[in-house]
Every structure is written in structure tokens, then in C-alpha cells.
Motif scaffolding. Structure first.
Motif, short mmCIF file in Angstrom:
data_model
loop_
_atom_site.label_atom_id
_atom_site.label_comp_id
_atom_site.label_asym_id
_atom_site.label_seq_id
_atom_site.Cartn_x
_atom_site.Cartn_y
_atom_site.Cartn_z
N UNK A 123 49.47 40.77 -11.51
CA UNK A 123 48.74 40.00 -12.53
C UNK A 123 47.33 39.74 -12.01
N UNK A 124 46.33 40.05 -12.82
CA UNK A 124 44.95 39.96 -12.33
C UNK A 124 44.47 38.51 -12.40
N UNK A 125 44.08 37.95 -11.26
CA UNK A 125 43.57 36.57 -11.25
C UNK A 125 42.27 36.47 -12.06
N UNK A 126 42.18 35.40 -12.81
CA UNK A 126 41.01 35.17 -13.68
C UNK A 126 40.45 33.80 -13.37
N UNK B 23 40.14 41.26 -9.23
CA UNK B 23 39.86 39.95 -9.79
C UNK B 23 39.01 40.11 -11.05
N UNK B 24 39.10 39.09 -11.90
CA UNK B 24 38.23 39.05 -13.07
C UNK B 24 37.53 37.69 -13.08
#
Lengths: 216, 226
Positions: free
Chosen positions: B38-41, B68-69
Motif C-alpha cells: 500500500x503506497x503511503x500518502x 511514496x506519494x
């Protein structure tokens, strides 16, 4: 026809193996006296992508202790601690000198003869994982006609969910407790605010991707 | 008397920012070995104490964790394309049979809020997975229904349009130079700014008088509607 020599033929500065061996011994001794023990973590390619030249699934499955001399005696180089649009980055660089003969001796069982770009070094003093960016093999330049050291240029490691099972409990514990302490499928690392954003938005956002009026 | 002497704040920009962030909140990449990430935002512009405190806690030192985003509000401008009569009134969305007064505001001001989304990855394949998941939805825009402006409780369809995107794959230079892989997406969010709130009484009773046109002083019939 005789070979032509322009240098003094009675002095051998570059081909005397006994002198070279002595120099090598002195280099090894100097590094062992003033250097630090580091861990060399070779990279294993798991699913190499020929097109993009990368392997996101790389693994680090071994750890080998080798002494190295830190060339940066006044600390790390590089950009230092940076804040960017995607968070905090530690852009440290460091250069280490390692004896060629000692390196080959310690890693001969792994058929590794020189430090490889992409492999990692672990520096216990700072608990830093450093990725090898370049290995300079001609500095200093042919003392007594031979090279004795690898000059290993490193940068702090960009972690991207590679696998670590080095067998070294110190390193594996550090990875498990400080870096991969969460389930990446359901949780995010400390940078992520996904859950908080979702919780706040749930009170006022109504988005249904199947709603034809939800996509203009 | 000062012209701007009334404090008001409708939380609009925070609402848009959180709603905008929600779009990128649940993006995943899947590696060839089956690992799902899951991409950290996060909002990019955080106080430095908030960023560094967290990283002091960790013992292991690495450069950064990717992917990361990050997203950040970069600007805003009045949107003349959606402007309406500024003297029109907007009323609280509420059952008026249950209250004596309702909130009202002068018409809202259409504003475009500019957001920038930055995606950082280590690997190209990770980047392309994220890019495809984002870009496909914006054809050219995406609407999110939100309830905003707590004084009025207005439902707004928030139009989010991607204006441009680019990839910075910085791989040239000396061997020891840093290699960076960053893509940037710019968005316009068509939102509103709201005027101060005031109250207006709700008409509780309507009295209808019926007059004889030939005798305007005589009430023929009276209806009282509660």
C-alpha cells in the motif's frame, strides 16, 4: 631486436613482487589498525527485469564481516538530511577503503572477488545501510605497480521492500524492528497518513466509482 | 467601519484537501513475487518538527522508503467560467418544518485550487503501476461528491481535473551520483469559497385572504396554513 627501455633498468619500482607484497601487508595492517568492521550484504537478483534493468524483488541473503577504512574522517558527505515533497531523506554518502586481498579472502566462499555496485554495507556505529554506488579500482594509482585497495563509494540505501534474511541477527532484527515493522499490505510506514485522511474524509466524501455521475 | 470586519471560516480548503487526498489513498503496487504494498500518502508541506521527530525514533538509517506519494496545495485562483450572480442567496439544507431560522449566505465564489501530487519510487515498474492507476481515472476529470460548508450543509460535486503530468528519471551523471525517479501530476480542483453566514426566520404560518374584487374592503374567506 632488443626492447627499448627509457627508464632506469637497474631500479624496479613497478615489478618487484616482494615489495608489492610488503606494501599489501602494510595496507592490510593499516586498515585493521584504524578501520571499522563492516558487514557486506551481497544482493541476490530474484526476478531481474531485462527491459528496465532493475529487480524490485531483490534479496539480501548473507552478511560477511570485513574491515574497511572510512575515508571520510569528518563524517558523512552528501546532501545530509533533506525534506522533500515526499518526506524526509537522509542523503549521506561515504567512501570506504578495503584491501583487495582481504576482501577476496573473506568472500571467496561466495565467489565474490570485488565489491559490487548495488550491494550493501552495514556500518554498525551509525546503524547505517549504505548502497555501493561505485567501486574505484585505480586510486591510488598503481603504487609499486599494483593496486591494493578498492575505494568503495556509497550512499544511504533507498529501501523499497527488498527482502532481508542475512542470517546476522543484529541486522535482521534491525530490519524487522525499525524498517519492516508493519504489514505493507494493510499498513503504511510512518510517512503515510492514509488512515487519517480516510477517516476525516469519510464524514463528507461520497465517492462511488460505479456511479456514472461520479466520473465526468 | 472596516469593510472586512467579520470573522468567518467554512473549512472549505481543508475539506477539498482531504477529499483530494482520498483519491490517492488506496493505491497499491504488486511485485512479481506477490508482495502487495500500500503506497503511503501524506500532505507534503508538514512542519519540520513533525517530520524529524518520527525519524529520530528509528535506529536504522536508510535514505528513504519508497514508493511514496505526497500532495500539496500550490495555489488558487478565482474561476470566471463558473461565476454566478453574487447577490443570489444560498440557504441551509434543512427540514424547515423543524426549525425557526435557517442559515443563509450570499452566493459562493467559484475558485480553482491547484494541487500537485508527487510520486517517488525506486523502480520504474513501481512507478508505472502507480501512474496507470492514477492517470486512467482522469479522462479528463473525476467528480467527487462532498458535503461541505457546515453552516449550510451543501452537497457539491467536486470536479478534479488533471492538467499535466511528467516523469523525471534522473539517471545521468557520475556513478556515485544520486539516481532519482519522480513523477509529478498537477490537478485543478473546482471548488468554492463561501461568504459569511447570517440567519433568516422561517415562515411558520401563511394567511390567505380572499377579497371581493368589487368590494376590496370585505374579506370573503380566510385560510391559515400552519
Amino acid at each position: 631486436m632488443c626492447a627499448t627501455y627509457m627508464i632506469n633498468q637497474y631500479v624496479s619500482n613497478y615489478n618487484e613482487t616482494s615489495e608489492q607484497d610488503l606494501q599489501d601487508d602494510l595496507v592490510v595492517e593499516a586498515i585493521q589498525m584504524k578501520g571499522v568492521d563492516m558487514n557486506y550484504l551481497p544482493r541476490t537478483l530474484v526476478d531481474y527485469d531485462y527491459l528496465f534493468g532493475e529487480d524490485p524483488s531483490s534479496a539480501f541473503n548473507g552478511s560477511y564481516t570485513i574491515e574497511m577504512y572510512p575515508a571520510n574522517v569528518d563524517g558523512f558527505g552528501g546532501g545530509g538530511d533533506m525534506i522533500t515533497t515526499i518526506g524526509f531523506e537522509i542523503k549521506d554518502t561515504a567512501t570506504f577503503l578495503v584491501s583487495k586481498s582481504r576482501f577476496a579472502e573473506e568472500l571467496q566462499t561466495q565467489s565474490i572477488t570485488k565489491p559490487m555496485v548495488g550491494d550493501l554495507l552495514y556500518l554498525p556505529i551509525t546503524r547505517s545501510f549504505l548502497e555501493i554506488k561505485h567501486v574505484e579500482d585505480e586510486s591510488p594509482f598503481y603504487e609499486l605497480g599494483k593496486q591494493y585497495i578498492w575505494e568503495v563509494k556509497t550512499e544511504t540505501f533507498e529501501f523499497s521492500y527488498e527482502s532481508f534474511e542475512t542470517g546476522d541477527s543484529t541486522i535482521d532484527d534491525l530490519i524487522n524492528n525499525d524498517i519492516m515493522y508493519y504489514d505493507p499490505e494493510t499498513e503504511t510506514e510512518e510517512y503515510g497518513k492514509n488512515d487519517e485522511i480516510q477517516t476525516e474524509s469519510d464524514t463528507f466524501v461520497d465517492f462511488n466509482e460505479n456511479d456514472p455521475f461520479g466520473v465526468k | 467601519m472596516a469593510a472586512l470586519d467579520q470573522h468567518f471560516y467554512h473549512n472549505s480548503i481543508r475539506t477539498y484537501t482531504a477529499a483530494f487526498g482520498t483519491i490517492f489513498n488506496n493505491i497499491y503496487i504488486v511485485r512479481s513475487d506477490g508482495k502487495k504494498i500500500k503506497i503511503p500518502l501524506s500532505y507534503s508541506s508538514r512542519q519540520k518538527f513533525d517530520i524529524t521527530q518520527k525519524y529520530e525514533e528509528t535506529n536504522a538509517h536508510t535514505k528513504v522508503k519508497f514508493p511514496r506519494i505526497g500532495f500539496v496545495l500550490t495555489g488558487w485562483s478565482r474561476d470566471p467560467q463558473r461565476i454566478q450572480n453574487k447577490h443570489d442567496l444560498m440557504y441551509q439544507q434543512i427540514d424547515r418544518t423543524q426549525v425557526n431560522t435557517v442559515n443563509k449566505q450570499l452566493n459562493r465564489v467559484p475558485y480553482i485550487f491547484n494541487y500537485q501530487v508527487t510520486v517517488g519510487t525506486k523502480n520504474l515498474d513501481d512507478m508505472f503501476q502507480i501512474m496507470e492507476q492514477i492517470a486512467a481515472w482522469f479522462n479528463p476529470s473525476l467528480n467527487i461528491n462532498i458535503t461541505e460548508n457546515p453552516d449550510l450543509g451543501i452537497e457539491t460535486s467536486l470536479n478534479v481535473m488533471m492538467t499535466d503530468s511528467n516523469l523525471a528519471d534522473d539517471y545521468e551523471g557520475q556513478m556515485e551520483d544520486e539516481k532519482t525517479l519522480i513523477s509529478t501530476f498537477n490537478f485543478d480542483v473546482e471548488g468554492f469559497l463561501y461568504m459569511p453566514t447570517s440567519n433568516q426566520g422561517v415562515i411558520q404560518t401563511i394567511t390567505l385572504n380572499y377579497y371581493d374584487l368589487n368590494d376590496p374592503d370585505t374579506i370573503l374567506e380566510r385560510d391559515i396554513i400552519p
